[in-house]
Design a protein around this motif. Structure first.
Motif, short mmCIF file in Angstrom:
data_model
loop_
_atom_site.label_atom_id
_atom_site.label_comp_id
_atom_site.label_asym_id
_atom_site.label_seq_id
_atom_site.Cartn_x
_atom_site.Cartn_y
_atom_site.Cartn_z
N ALA A 1 -50.56 -1.07 34.49
CA ALA A 1 -49.17 -0.73 34.17
C ALA A 1 -49.08 -0.08 32.79
O ALA A 1 -49.89 -0.35 31.90
CB ALA A 1 -48.29 -1.97 34.21
N ARG B 1 -41.23 -2.39 31.83
CA ARG B 1 -40.23 -2.19 32.89
C ARG B 1 -40.88 -2.00 34.26
O ARG B 1 -40.28 -2.35 35.28
CB ARG B 1 -39.30 -1.04 32.57
CG ARG B 1 -39.95 0.34 32.47
CD ARG B 1 -38.89 1.43 32.28
NE ARG B 1 -39.53 2.72 32.03
CZ ARG B 1 -39.74 3.22 30.82
NH1 ARG B 1 -39.38 2.53 29.76
NH2 ARG B 1 -40.33 4.40 30.68
N GLU B 2 -42.08 -1.45 34.32
CA GLU B 2 -42.78 -1.36 35.59
C GLU B 2 -43.01 -2.73 36.19
O GLU B 2 -42.87 -2.95 37.40
CB GLU B 2 -44.13 -0.66 35.40
CG GLU B 2 -44.05 0.82 35.09
CD GLU B 2 -45.44 1.41 34.93
OE1 GLU B 2 -46.37 0.96 35.64
OE2 GLU B 2 -45.61 2.32 34.10
#
Length: 457
Positions: free
Chosen positions: A198, A202-203
């Motif tokens: 990632a 926010r992912e």
């Protein structure tokens, strides 16, 4: 999970909840008679928006199991009769939202004796009852409702009764909490598998919410914390958008809500798949804090004592690393450990993440106990979080370094090695039993297992 699903095939035990609340009121007032009166959440628009606010009032939900807005509820104490009032059909609303629940459908769904439409509430309350009391909740009684036919009105005791009764969960409520935990564990595991690749927080938040919704928990129990690096030292971190590159760990504090019941799970793990020496040392201390404190739990244990034990273990651990120095009893007495473990060990869990009935004392002059959300003995049937942590927050620790009493117990040179760790917290949801406890949380926290999943993903 088969046993959980079997329990959840039945109705939410609203009638039993109403009886328990009435019994609590009778203990306070043996001659109590009359009606318990509650209103559900009103349909209200979000400010500057044409969407409605969806959250049901928890007091109403506990007594009905009904999520419908604009509903009402009465329970006759003497006759043991519960009545749910649901909104009647509004033809204009049907155009947009379809047909609402019918009275017959509601009676089949909810554990109540009678279902009527909400335009019948006033008439139901208007029946002469000159010797009885109506129990309601202040600021949760509509203007068009009158209690003139009752001898007296009590707008205080019902709220207290529901809050205290909510502490001890029945089998159905435990099953709902287990379900919320199981779904959240799927989401936690998904983040564990994704964190190495990632790019930002926010992912991971998006992935967590996706897995919760896909598995039946449409709502989050609270705003999740996806804190990377030094941000993990912020207890209720809210950004959840910062990049992950160059940071050691992710502190993930998030839980889905299932049928109005919360889970609350925290895990801390290395972003690249391998803890640094300093991170692993802090993680092991926090894991010992949690393990020891959890093993102390059973009916009647004093939560204050468990919290104190967590601080003792934290002091021993930080002394062994050289972050703290001096006599451990003096450190405990001075409350210097609060610089690294500033919050309470846990809180009750139920329909709210920070659930009712804990009797905190935020005016406590003892800084070690000021933010403890539960005080006193734990009853069997309560669900409590055990969430010790050690944090390296400059804003909190630096004033301790300027204080002549506290600074003598902190080795600044050693402390400087740990700022990048940010913070470590581990949190499970624990059901208290008469002889011990049951851990409802199965999310992975073993270091070898976490590191293997991250490295191989």
């Amino acid at each position: 999970m088969e046993a959980v699903e079997a329990v959840l095939t039945g109705k939410y035990p609203a009638k039993n909840h109403a009886r328990r609340v009435a019994q609590y009121i009778k203990k306070k007032n043996p001659d109590a008679s009359g009606v318990l009166y509650l209103e559900g959440q009103k349909t209200r628009m979000i400010e500057d928006n044409d969407e409605t606010h969806p959250r049901q009032r928890r007091y109403f939900n506990y007594m009905t199991g009904c999520p419908l807005p604009d509903a009402y509820f009465t329970y006759d104490i003497t006759n043991d009769k519960s009545t749910l009032f649901i909104p009647p059909i509004d033809p204009e609303s049907v155009i947009w939202s379809g047909l609402p629940l019918s009275e017959e459908e509601a009676l089949a769904l909810y554990d109540v004796d009678v279902v009527q439409t909400s335009n019948e509430v006033a008439a139901s309350l208007a029946r002469p009852n000159p010797t009885a009391t109506v129990y309601g909740i202040a600021d949760q009684v509509s203007d068009h409702i009158t209690f003139l036919q009752f001898k007296s009105t009590d707008l205080t005791l019902l709220k207290e009764a529901i809050e205290e009764c909510r502490v001890v969960k029945d089998d159905y409520e435990v099953a709902l909490t287990k379900k919320a935990n199981a779904i959240s564990t799927i989401a936690h595991t998904a983040v564990l598998k994704a964190v190495k690749k990632a790019r930002n927080e926010r992912e991971l938040e998006g992935l967590f919410i996706e897995k919760c919704i896909a598995n039946g928990a449409r709502e989050q129990a609270y705003h999740g914390i996806f804190a990377s690096g030094e941000a993990a030292a912020t207890l209720h971190y809210v950004k959840n958008y910062e990049p992950l590159e160059g940071k050691l760990n992710l502190l993930l504090d998030a839980g889905g809500e299932y049928s109005c019941y919360a889970s609350d799970i925290t895990r801390t793990f290395p972003i690249n798949g391998k803890f640094s020496k300093e991170s692993r040392a802090i993680y092991d201390i926090v894991l010992e804090m949690q393990h020891t404190c959890t093993n102390m739990l059973k009916e009647g244990v004093v939560w204050d004592d468990v919290h104190l034990e967590a601080h003792k273990i934290a002091i021993d651990g930080l002394l062994s690393l050289g972050v703290l120095q001096g006599d451990k009893e003096d450190i405990l007495k001075s409350r210097t450990s609060v610089a690294f473990f500033p919050h309470g060990l846990g809180h009750y869990l139920g329909m709210d993440t920070h659930d009712t009935g804990g009797h905190p004392n935020y005016a406590d002059k003892d800084t070690m106990f000021r933010y403890l959300r539960v005080r006193g003995k734990l009853p069997a049937g309560s669900i409590i979080t055990v969430e010790p942590g050690i944090y390296f927050c400059r804003f909190i620790i630096e004033p301790f370094l300027q204080d002549p009493v506290h600074s003598q117990y902190i080795n600044f040179d050693v402390l400087n090695k740990y700022w990048a760790v940010g913070g470590v917290r581990i949190e499970d949801n624990i059901l208290i039993t008469k002889t011990g406890y049951e851990n409802l949380t199965t999310a992975i926290k073993d270091v070898a297992e976490m590191e293997k999943i991250i490295s191989e993903s």
